[in-house]
Motif scaffolding. Structure first.
Motif, PDB file in Angstrom:
ATOM      1  N   SER A 497       1.053  -1.561   0.014  1.00 33.26           N
ATOM      2  CA  SER A 497       0.227   0.002   0.230  1.00 33.26           C
ATOM      3  C   SER A 497       0.969   1.624   0.205  1.00 33.26           C
ATOM      4  CB  SER A 497      -1.286   0.495   1.267  1.00 33.26           C
ATOM      5  OG  SER A 497      -1.625   1.661   1.624  1.00 33.26           O
ATOM      6  N   GLU A 498       2.024   1.402   0.812  1.00 31.16           N
ATOM      7  CA  GLU A 498       2.736   2.974   0.818  1.00 31.16           C
ATOM      8  C   GLU A 498       3.546   2.578  -0.506  1.00 31.16           C
ATOM      9  OE1 GLU A 498       4.498   5.879   2.123  1.00 31.16           O
ATOM     10  OE2 GLU A 498       2.746   4.109   3.092  1.00 31.16           O
ATOM     11  N   ALA A 499       3.548   1.487  -1.157  1.00 30.82           N
ATOM     12  CA  ALA A 499       4.801   1.597  -2.633  1.00 30.82           C
ATOM     13  C   ALA A 499       3.698   2.325  -3.145  1.00 30.82           C
ATOM     14  CB  ALA A 499       5.205   0.256  -2.361  1.00 30.82           C
ATOM     15  N   ALA A 500       2.703   1.718  -3.791  1.00 33.76           N
ATOM     16  CA  ALA A 500       1.592   2.377  -4.099  1.00 33.76           C
ATOM     17  C   ALA A 500       1.784   3.540  -3.964  1.00 33.76           C
ATOM     18  CB  ALA A 500       0.237   0.868  -3.942  1.00 33.76           C
ATOM     19  N   GLU A 501       1.511   3.776  -3.247  1.00 34.87           N
ATOM     20  CA  GLU A 501       1.559   5.312  -2.973  1.00 34.87           C
ATOM     21  C   GLU A 501       2.374   7.052  -2.970  1.00 34.87           C
ATOM     22  OE1 GLU A 501      -0.936   7.579  -1.617  1.00 34.87           O
ATOM     23  OE2 GLU A 501      -2.709   6.078  -1.261  1.00 34.87           O
ATOM     24  N   TRP A 502       3.731   5.622  -3.025  1.00 38.03           N
ATOM     25  CA  TRP A 502       4.525   6.516  -3.698  1.00 38.03           C
ATOM     26  C   TRP A 502       5.187   6.286  -5.362  1.00 38.03           C
ATOM     27  CZ3 TRP A 502       8.707   3.251  -0.044  1.00 38.03           C
ATOM     28  CH2 TRP A 502       8.683   3.844   1.068  1.00 38.03           C
ATOM     29  N   ASP A 503       4.800   5.262  -5.812  1.00 34.66           N
ATOM     30  CA  ASP A 503       4.609   5.431  -6.803  1.00 34.66           C
ATOM     31  C   ASP A 503       3.668   6.397  -7.959  1.00 34.66           C
ATOM     32  OD1 ASP A 503       5.847   4.149  -9.783  1.00 34.66           O
ATOM     33  OD2 ASP A 503       3.555   3.216  -9.342  1.00 34.66           O
ATOM     34  N   ARG A 504       2.724   6.280  -7.051  1.00 36.60           N
ATOM     35  CA  ARG A 504       1.583   7.330  -8.093  1.00 36.60           C
ATOM     36  C   ARG A 504       1.652   8.947  -7.526  1.00 36.60           C
ATOM     37  NH1 ARG A 504      -2.215   3.080  -5.986  1.00 36.60           N
ATOM     38  NH2 ARG A 504      -2.160   4.071  -3.652  1.00 36.60           N
ATOM     39  N   ALA A 505       2.956   8.604  -6.542  1.00 40.34           N
ATOM     40  CA  ALA A 505       3.359  10.283  -6.577  1.00 40.34           C
ATOM     41  C   ALA A 505       4.060  10.788  -7.481  1.00 40.34           C
ATOM     42  CB  ALA A 505       3.710  10.713  -4.810  1.00 40.34           C
ATOM     43  N   GLY A 506       5.458   9.764  -7.871  1.00 36.30           N
ATOM     44  CA  GLY A 506       6.512  10.104  -8.594  1.00 36.30           C
ATOM     45  C   GLY A 506       7.835   9.522  -8.191  1.00 36.30           C
ATOM     46  N   VAL A 507       7.304   9.161  -6.743  1.00 34.04           N
ATOM     47  CA  VAL A 507       8.345   8.898  -5.947  1.00 34.04           C
ATOM     48  C   VAL A 507       9.360   7.595  -6.190  1.00 34.04           C
ATOM     49  CG1 VAL A 507       9.574   8.413  -3.961  1.00 34.04           C
ATOM     50  CG2 VAL A 507       7.600   9.986  -3.697  1.00 34.04           C
ATOM     51  N   ALA A 508      10.802   7.484  -6.614  1.00 31.49           N
ATOM     52  CA  ALA A 508      11.486   6.621  -7.567  1.00 31.49           C
ATOM     53  C   ALA A 508      11.739   5.614  -5.675  1.00 31.49           C
ATOM     54  CB  ALA A 508      12.883   6.891  -8.394  1.00 31.49           C
ATOM     55  N   PHE A 509      11.848   4.860  -6.341  1.00 31.19           N
ATOM     56  CA  PHE A 509      12.074   3.214  -4.454  1.00 31.19           C
ATOM     57  C   PHE A 509      12.742   2.408  -5.517  1.00 31.19           C
ATOM     58  CE2 PHE A 509       7.865   2.878  -5.454  1.00 31.19           C
ATOM     59  CZ  PHE A 509       7.860   1.776  -5.860  1.00 31.19           C
ATOM     60  N   GLY A 510      12.339   2.347  -6.856  1.00 34.12           N
ATOM     61  CA  GLY A 510      12.985   1.018  -7.362  1.00 34.12           C
ATOM     62  C   GLY A 510      12.339  -0.525  -7.510  1.00 34.12           C
ATOM     63  N   ARG A 511      12.642  -1.553  -6.887  1.00 34.61           N
ATOM     64  CA  ARG A 511      11.422  -2.402  -6.512  1.00 34.61           C
ATOM     65  C   ARG A 511      11.276  -2.585  -4.897  1.00 34.61           C
ATOM     66  NH1 ARG A 511      14.119  -5.804 -10.092  1.00 34.61           N
ATOM     67  NH2 ARG A 511      15.409  -6.923  -8.599  1.00 34.61           N
ATOM     68  N   LEU A 672      13.828   8.856   0.501  1.00 38.58           N
ATOM     69  CA  LEU A 672      13.505   8.596  -0.821  1.00 38.58           C
ATOM     70  C   LEU A 672      13.756  10.149  -1.639  1.00 38.58           C
ATOM     71  CD1 LEU A 672      11.569   5.715  -1.497  1.00 38.58           C
ATOM     72  CD2 LEU A 672      13.383   5.580  -1.874  1.00 38.58           C
ATOM     73  N   VAL A 673      12.653  11.108  -1.590  1.00 33.80           N
ATOM     74  CA  VAL A 673      11.979  12.286  -2.140  1.00 33.80           C
ATOM     75  C   VAL A 673      13.591  12.945  -1.936  1.00 33.80           C
ATOM     76  CG1 VAL A 673      11.194  14.612  -2.322  1.00 33.80           C
ATOM     77  CG2 VAL A 673       9.791  12.033  -1.595  1.00 33.80           C
ATOM     78  N   ALA A 674      13.825  13.227  -1.239  1.00 36.84           N
ATOM     79  CA  ALA A 674      15.744  13.673  -0.778  1.00 36.84           C
ATOM     80  C   ALA A 674      16.895  13.645  -1.675  1.00 36.84           C
ATOM     81  CB  ALA A 674      15.947  14.123   0.417  1.00 36.84           C
ATOM     82  N   ARG A 675      16.588  12.443  -2.089  1.00 37.01           N
ATOM     83  CA  ARG A 675      17.611  11.794  -3.568  1.00 37.01           C
ATOM     84  C   ARG A 675      17.245  11.745  -4.585  1.00 37.01           C
ATOM     85  NH1 ARG A 675      18.794  11.728   2.086  1.00 37.01           N
ATOM     86  NH2 ARG A 675      20.437  10.915   2.670  1.00 37.01           N
ATOM     87  N   ALA A 676      16.358  11.814  -4.900  1.00 32.65           N
ATOM     88  CA  ALA A 676      15.798  11.405  -6.025  1.00 32.65           C
ATOM     89  C   ALA A 676      16.704  12.819  -6.917  1.00 32.65           C
ATOM     90  CB  ALA A 676      14.597  12.028  -6.256  1.00 32.65           C
ATOM     91  N   PRO A 677      16.113  12.501  -8.477  1.00 30.90           N
ATOM     92  CA  PRO A 677      17.092  12.759  -8.878  1.00 30.90           C
ATOM     93  C   PRO A 677      16.635  14.502  -9.191  1.00 30.90           C
ATOM     94  CG  PRO A 677      16.463  11.560 -10.265  1.00 30.90           C
ATOM     95  CD  PRO A 677      15.742  10.839  -8.602  1.00 30.90           C
ATOM     96  N   LYS A 678      17.054  15.586  -9.296  1.00 32.69           N
ATOM     97  CA  LYS A 678      16.489  16.879  -9.805  1.00 32.69           C
ATOM     98  C   LYS A 678      15.331  17.320 -10.662  1.00 32.69           C
ATOM     99  CE  LYS A 678      17.136  17.588  -4.979  1.00 32.69           C
ATOM    100  NZ  LYS A 678      15.739  17.546  -4.169  1.00 32.69           N
ATOM    101  N   LYS A 679      15.280  17.626 -10.980  1.00 32.88           N
ATOM    102  CA  LYS A 679      14.269  17.542 -12.896  1.00 32.88           C
ATOM    103  C   LYS A 679      14.809  19.664 -13.350  1.00 32.88           C
ATOM    104  CE  LYS A 679      10.478  14.808 -12.061  1.00 32.88           C
ATOM    105  NZ  LYS A 679       8.551  15.068 -12.331  1.00 32.88           N
ATOM    106  N   ALA A 680      15.330  19.016 -14.559  1.00 33.37           N
ATOM    107  CA  ALA A 680      15.856  20.639 -15.133  1.00 33.37           C
ATOM    108  C   ALA A 680      15.239  21.790 -14.558  1.00 33.37           C
ATOM    109  CB  ALA A 680      16.541  20.757 -15.980  1.00 33.37           C
ATOM    110  N   ARG A 681      14.490  23.119 -14.148  1.00 33.65           N
ATOM    111  CA  ARG A 681      13.535  24.270 -14.332  1.00 33.65           C
ATOM    112  C   ARG A 681      13.557  24.668 -15.570  1.00 33.65           C
ATOM    113  NH1 ARG A 681      12.452  26.513  -8.463  1.00 33.65           N
ATOM    114  NH2 ARG A 681      11.300  23.890  -7.515  1.00 33.65           N
ATOM    115  N   LEU A 682      13.342  25.419 -16.505  1.00 33.01           N
ATOM    116  CA  LEU A 682      13.115  26.375 -17.182  1.00 33.01           C
ATOM    117  C   LEU A 682      13.113  27.982 -17.473  1.00 33.01           C
ATOM    118  CD1 LEU A 682      13.344  26.724 -20.682  1.00 33.01           C
ATOM    119  CD2 LEU A 682      10.755  26.842 -20.648  1.00 33.01           C
TER     120      LEU A 682
END
Length: 690
Positions: A497-511, A672-682
């Motif tokens: 259930s928690e991993a599904a929440e992360w997945d929907r929120a776009g939080v990368a956790f691998g498997r 996980l969020v703190a170590r997610a790759p940063k997206k480039a801003r326009l």
């Protein structure tokens, strides 16, 4: 009539019956074998005829194709002709190969007198009205000349191509039609011959079948009827068998010792007898320390031999008044009547252990079985049979914790431990009903680029009164009292259930990796529960890994675990082999078709920078996994030096305290969020337009 002539007549009768019996068996066996050979011949002939008919059908098609391609190549434009010529050449070559194969299979001789038989294959091939050999060879020759002419026209031939005139290479439909008619007739001949041969073999097979039935009837009338008289004279053997069954009911079939049933029925009577005599009675429970290793490495025959020798040594080392029992597997119990004082019991138990621990030689191999023992004494430790055995078992487990071949008596400390375990079991049941178990997460990170490869779900339990209880404390209790499946399902559901929440929120956790025990996999609806949980939570199966230990996949196929794991993996869920390197047959299960990842056990990772043997082991595992295409992760890395050693070896994925401690779900998400790759801003640049 004297006794000796009667015995002679009886002996002759028995000999005659035996001779007739074996003769009948030989006749029946010969008939069955003949039927089998006939069936094999029918099947072989059918396959042969099917092959010939396939070739004939292909030749019919190719003959039409050759003419069609020849005409098409002649009428096509110059840019289309090369492709058509190539196809035409291939069709001609295939037609020639098939014809050579056909002649080889039918074994046709152009000089055979059979060519004058209108029903033979040779008549179709070599005589009128079909002359199939002539038209086939002619079609091949004309096709090859026409190919050569086309190649010469386009400069494709290495030898300059065909030198004759164009009128010599004409190819029309009449040749193909004649060839087609010939192959149609050939197919009919082959089918007719096959049908005739099959009918003959079937007739012969029916004859053999009815003859076999007749022989069986004769055997029943003239052999088995006289044997019934002999059976009547052997009735006393049934009485012996009944007595044997009564013995087996209360004895172990392998060792000859009394079994658990006998102990259950008579233990209370033994205690009452000791009570009347005001004597002590001791229950000594024994267990072989390395029995599973013996079975896994030397086979079950060696294990059985060790059990038999152990039982014999128990009998030899105790008194006639004592009782030796095999509870099952490698567990034994000795009941010492009139046991005397503690020193007397200790002396007897150690004498038994010393004798059991003597080496055993099995087929030239020396086996060191090793045994531990736990002792509980009536009336000091318990006043009834059930509690006495439970206390002896607790003492046995205490002995096993010390070292191999140890002996331990039940004590007040163990009594407190038993009371604590009983209370802990009650608390576990309450925690299951309230779903009080929590899930902590520990990431798995790549050393080379810092990406998150996965995250393991770990069970934690915060007791209302005793605070946080370590998994190593409550998990063994849950497994022993059959509650591990319920605990595991709570953890799996919460983690997914928690991993599904992360997945929907776009939080990368691998498997997400969750541990699954053998008791959970033995549940008949485990796979249905797993898929239903994934579907309800909305987590793709590819985002989930199940961690299993080797003892789970060593489980026999009859338990259904192996098939269940294949079913789960086919649905997309990954499988990981946990604690790799600590089992007895790990390499037999390192199969990329069964396992997706290996987890190197922490005992090989800790102090790897200082322990050269561990370095060699981890390097070997890494190279093995890399060669098989299986990923690996090392668990238990706690220092920078260990990480550097793993990086140097090539073990990239790591899990341990040096990366992150197990965290509750909110902290894990922040990590996980703190170590997610940063997206480039326009960035929009504002300025005046020139």
């Amino acid at each position: 009539m004297s006794q000796q002539p009667a015995q002679t007549i009886s002996g002759r009768l028995v000999l005659l019956i035996k001779a007739g019996y074996w003769l009948a068996l030989l006749i029946i066996a010969a008939m069955v074998m003949a039927s089998f050979i006939l069936l094999q011949q029918m099947m072989a002939a059918q396959r042969h005829n099917d092959t010939l008919l396939d070739i004939v059908g292909m030749q019919k098609t190719l003959s039409q194709r050759i003419v069609f391609l020849a005409n098409a190549a002649g009428a096509a434009s110059r840019d289309q002709q090369p492709a058509l010529v190539t196809a035409f050449k291939q069709a001609t070559a295939e037609f020639e190969r098939n014809y050579d194969l056909l002649l080889e299979r039918v074994v046709a001789d152009p000089a055979s007198p059979a060519r004058f038989d209108p029903k033979s294959v040779e008549s179709v091939l070599f005589t009128k009205p079909f002359h199939l050999d002539y038209f086939s060879v002619g079609l091949i020759a004309n096709g090859e000349r026409l190919v050569s002419a086309f190649e010469s026209q386009f400069g494709m031939a290495d030898n300059g191509g065909y030198k004759g005139g164009g009128e010599r290479v004409n190819l029309d439909a009449s040749i193909a039609n004649a060839t087609l008619s010939g192959y149609a007739a050939l197919g009919q001949r082959i089918s007719a011959h096959a049908d005739a041969r099959s009918e003959t073999l079937l007739d012969l097979h029916r004859t053999l079948f009815y003859t076999t039935i007749g022989v069986i009837v004769l055997v029943a009338l003239f052999i088995f009827r006289p044997m019934s008289n002999t059976i009547l004279r052997k009735t006393h053997e049934l009485i012996d068998a009944r007595n044997s069954m009564a013995f087996i009911a209360v004895h172990d079939g392998l060792t000859g010792l009394h079994n658990r049933t006998f102990l259950t029925d008579h233990f209370e009577a033994l205690i009452k007898g000791a009570q009347r005599r005001r004597e002590r009675l001791a229950a000594v429970q024994l267990d072989l320390d390395r029995f599973k290793q013996i079975n896994d490495t030397l086979g079950h025959a060696a294990g059985d031999y060790v059990l038999v020798v152990t039982a014999q040594r128990m009998r030899d080392s105790c008194r006639a008044s004592d009782l030796c029992v095999r509870l099952g597997g490698d567990e034994f119990v000795m009941i010492l009547n009139g046991a005397g004082g503690t020193e007397d019991i200790n002396m007897v138990a150690r004498r038994v252990l010393t004798q059991i621990n003597e080496p055993i030689v099995f087929r030239g191999t020396t086996i060191l079985p090793g045994a531990s023992a736990g002792v509980a004494v009536y009336p000091v430790d318990a006043d009834n049979a059930q509690d006495l055995l439970v206390h002896a078992d607790l003492a046995l487990h205490a002995a096993k914790k010390q070292s191999g071949g140890s002996l331990s008596f039940f004590s007040e400390e163990l009594r407190h431990e038993l009371d604590y375990r009983k209370q802990l079991e009650r608390d576990i049941r309450i925690a299951i009903s309230e779903e009080a178990f929590q899930v902590y997460f520990q990431p798995q990170v790549s050393l080379s680029n810092g990406t998150i490869g996965g995250i393991e779900a770990l069970v934690r339990w915060k007791h209302a009164e005793r605070g946080m209880i370590a998994p190593g404390e409550f998990i063994p209790v849950a497994e022993k009292c059959g509650l591990m499946s319920a605990v595991g399902r709570i953890v799996i559901a919460k983690a997914i259930s928690e991993a599904a929440e992360w997945d929907r929120a776009g939080v990368a956790f691998g498997r997400l990796a969750v541990n699954v025990s053998g008791s959970e996999l033995r549940e008949p609806d485990f796979d249905a529960f797993l898929f239903d949980t994934l579907e309800k939570a909305g987590l793709p199966p590819q985002k989930l890994s199940l961690e299993i230990v080797e003892s789970v996949i060593l489980d026999d196929e009859k338990t259904g675990i192996a098939a269940k794991l294949r079913h789960i993996r086919a649905a997309g869920v990954h499988l990981e082999l946990d604690d790799f390197g600590t089992g007895y047959a790990s390499l037999s299960h390192v199969n990329p078709n069964e396992i997706d990842r290996l987890k190197i056990d922490r005992r090989f990772v800790q102090n790897i920078n200082e322990n050269g043997d561990n370095t060699k082991i981890v390097r070997a595992i890494t190279e093995l996994a890399r060669g098989l295409g299986i990923s690996i992760v090392a668990e238990g890395a706690e220092t920078e030096a260990e990480l550097d050693s793993l990086m140097a070896i090539g073990c990239d994925q790591v899990q341990g305290y040096s990366i992150a401690f197990p965290m509750p779900q909110d902290k894990a998400r922040e990590w996980l969020v703190a170590r997610a790759p940063k997206k480039a801003r326009l960035t929009v640049l504002r300025g005046s337009l020139a």
